[in-house]
Design a protein around this motif. Structure first.
Motif, short mmCIF file in Angstrom:
data_model
loop_
_atom_site.label_atom_id
_atom_site.label_comp_id
_atom_site.label_asym_id
_atom_site.label_seq_id
_atom_site.Cartn_x
_atom_site.Cartn_y
_atom_site.Cartn_z
N PRO A 1 19.21 -0.89 -6.17
CA PRO A 1 18.85 -1.24 -7.79
C PRO A 1 18.01 -2.44 -7.61
CG PRO A 1 21.25 -0.67 -7.71
CD PRO A 1 20.90 -0.62 -6.35
N GLY A 2 16.92 -2.42 -8.36
CA GLY A 2 15.83 -3.34 -8.45
C GLY A 2 14.45 -2.99 -7.36
N HIS A 3 14.89 -2.10 -6.61
CA HIS A 3 13.83 -1.83 -5.57
C HIS A 3 12.65 -0.93 -6.22
CE1 HIS A 3 16.52 -3.13 -1.83
NE2 HIS A 3 16.23 -4.21 -2.75
N TYR A 4 11.61 -0.87 -5.41
CA TYR A 4 10.41 -0.03 -6.25
C TYR A 4 9.46 0.00 -4.86
CZ TYR A 4 8.66 -4.92 -6.36
OH TYR A 4 8.23 -6.05 -6.25
N LEU A 5 8.52 0.98 -5.23
CA LEU A 5 6.98 1.11 -4.55
C LEU A 5 6.00 1.42 -5.38
CD1 LEU A 5 5.74 0.99 -1.58
CD2 LEU A 5 6.67 3.36 -1.22
N THR A 6 5.01 0.54 -5.62
CA THR A 6 4.11 0.73 -6.76
C THR A 6 3.01 1.88 -6.26
OG1 THR A 6 2.87 -1.05 -6.18
CG2 THR A 6 4.65 -1.40 -7.81
N ARG A 7 2.25 2.10 -7.07
CA ARG A 7 1.39 3.34 -6.82
C ARG A 7 0.39 2.74 -5.80
NH1 ARG A 7 -2.39 4.04 -11.05
NH2 ARG A 7 -1.47 2.22 -12.05
N HIS A 8 0.09 3.72 -4.77
CA HIS A 8 -0.78 3.33 -3.62
C HIS A 8 -0.99 4.77 -3.07
CE1 HIS A 8 3.28 3.91 -1.80
NE2 HIS A 8 2.53 3.94 -0.64
N THR A 9 -1.98 4.70 -2.06
CA THR A 9 -2.19 5.73 -1.07
C THR A 9 -1.73 5.08 0.30
OG1 THR A 9 -4.43 5.00 -0.31
CG2 THR A 9 -4.41 6.61 -2.43
N ASP A 10 -1.61 5.95 1.36
CA ASP A 10 -1.14 5.71 2.70
C ASP A 10 -2.10 5.68 3.53
OD1 ASP A 10 1.55 5.21 1.71
OD2 ASP A 10 2.32 7.21 2.44
N SER A 11 -3.69 5.35 3.22
CA SER A 11 -4.53 5.48 4.10
C SER A 11 -5.21 4.03 4.27
CB SER A 11 -5.72 6.54 3.51
OG SER A 11 -5.98 6.16 2.31
N PRO A 12 -4.54 3.07 4.47
CA PRO A 12 -5.25 1.70 4.63
C PRO A 12 -6.30 1.72 5.81
CG PRO A 12 -3.00 1.67 5.60
CD PRO A 12 -3.15 2.95 4.88
N ARG A 13 -7.23 1.14 5.77
CA ARG A 13 -8.33 1.19 6.79
C ARG A 13 -7.70 0.54 7.97
NH1 ARG A 13 -13.90 -1.92 4.64
NH2 ARG A 13 -13.28 -0.11 3.08
N GLY A 14 -8.28 1.43 9.11
CA GLY A 14 -7.92 1.11 10.49
C GLY A 14 -6.43 1.54 11.05
N GLU A 15 -5.64 2.18 10.06
CA GLU A 15 -4.35 2.69 10.65
C GLU A 15 -4.36 3.91 11.24
OE1 GLU A 15 -1.56 1.17 10.54
OE2 GLU A 15 -2.04 -0.58 9.35
N ASN A 16 -5.46 4.71 10.64
CA ASN A 16 -5.49 6.27 11.39
C ASN A 16 -4.29 6.96 11.24
OD1 ASN A 16 -6.90 8.08 12.70
ND2 ASN A 16 -6.30 7.62 14.92
N ARG A 17 -3.78 6.79 9.91
CA ARG A 17 -2.71 7.78 9.61
C ARG A 17 -3.24 9.28 9.22
NH1 ARG A 17 0.19 3.42 5.45
NH2 ARG A 17 1.02 2.13 6.96
N LYS A 18 -2.45 10.18 9.54
CA LYS A 18 -3.03 11.60 9.49
C LYS A 18 -2.17 12.28 8.30
CE LYS A 18 -4.21 13.77 13.19
NZ LYS A 18 -5.78 13.86 12.97
#
Length: 238
Positions: A151-168
């Motif tokens: 309760p009280g936790h959250y994750l606001t709007r975003h994408t998972d592609s920050p620069r330099g992370e090379n996430r696929k």
């Protein structure tokens, strides 16, 4: 197969699921883990007491032992909470319990079922299966964490592609044994302009795979939620 439910291939149409992913950039599968593995990991997660509070705000991101927060002076504790509230109000940041599964940061040992699952995320059978669904190739490693949203936790709007992370590719292995959608904690997808699209209730023994370019959030968990939202989540990296 080491991790995947051996019946999963026969339980759904792989080509149809791949088409869903190509069209929407997301697909949810049910029964992805062997049932006994799902039960063991979910139960083990409920025994963990030494969580880290992962948080993000406009000022940056950090991690803190949540057991320390009640011992802080009132001014520090209230200032910390106010910073999170103000950032979340402006659509920035996150707050949830986590334990890293793929980085050696000196944290206490994890329960054996959780460690075994972390090791199997890079197994050949899982990578081959994910590749067939998504076209994913060239994976070098996984970056994963065990999470609990309370309760009280959250994750606001975003994408998972920050620069330099090379996430696929992003993944969420759902380990929530009982949940009501009114409790929040939904995996919510959005159009780039913020218009809400598909939303998914936390599930048990589910696997969500989605493009790191998808705008998404985990909606606020209500104070009356009847338990934690549990998952192993993370990314495959090139």
């Amino acid at each position: 197969m080491t991790l995947l439910n051996p019946d999963i291939d026969g339980g759904f149409d792989l080509n149809a699921a791949a088409a869903v992913f190509r069209t929407h950039g997301h697909v949810r599968l049910a029964g992805a883990l062997k049932p006994e593995r799902a039960d063991a990991v979910a139960t083990a997660a409920t025994t963990i007491t030494d969580w880290t509070l992962s948080y993000g705000a406009k000022e940056g991101v950090g991690r803190v032992d949540p057991r320390e927060i009640p011992t802080w002076p009132d001014e520090k504790r209230m200032g910390f909470n106010q910073t999170l509230v103000e950032s979340a109000r402006n659509g920035e940041g996150f707050a949830y319990f986590s334990r890293s599964l793929t980085s050696d940061d000196g944290q206490p040992a994890m329960p054996a079922p959780v460690t075994a699952m972390a090791n199997d995320l890079m197994s050949r059978d899982v990578l081959d299966f994910v590749g067939k669904l998504t076209g994913l190739s060239g994976v070098a490693k996984a970056d994963a964490q065990l999470t609990q949203f309370r309760p009280g936790h959250y994750l606001t709007r975003h994408t998972d592609s920050p620069r330099g992370e090379n996430r696929k590719l992003a993944f969420v292995w759902g380990l929530t044994q009982r949940w009501h959608p009114d409790w929040g904690g939904l995996l919510q997808f959005y159009d780039p302009d913020g218009t809400p699209k598909l939303a998914f209730t936390p599930g048990f023994n589910t696997l969500d795979l989605f493009s790191v370019e998808k705008v998404h959030a985990v909606t606020y968990v209500a104070p009356f939620a009847g338990g934690p939202r549990q998952a192993v989540s993370g990314w495959y990296l090139g």
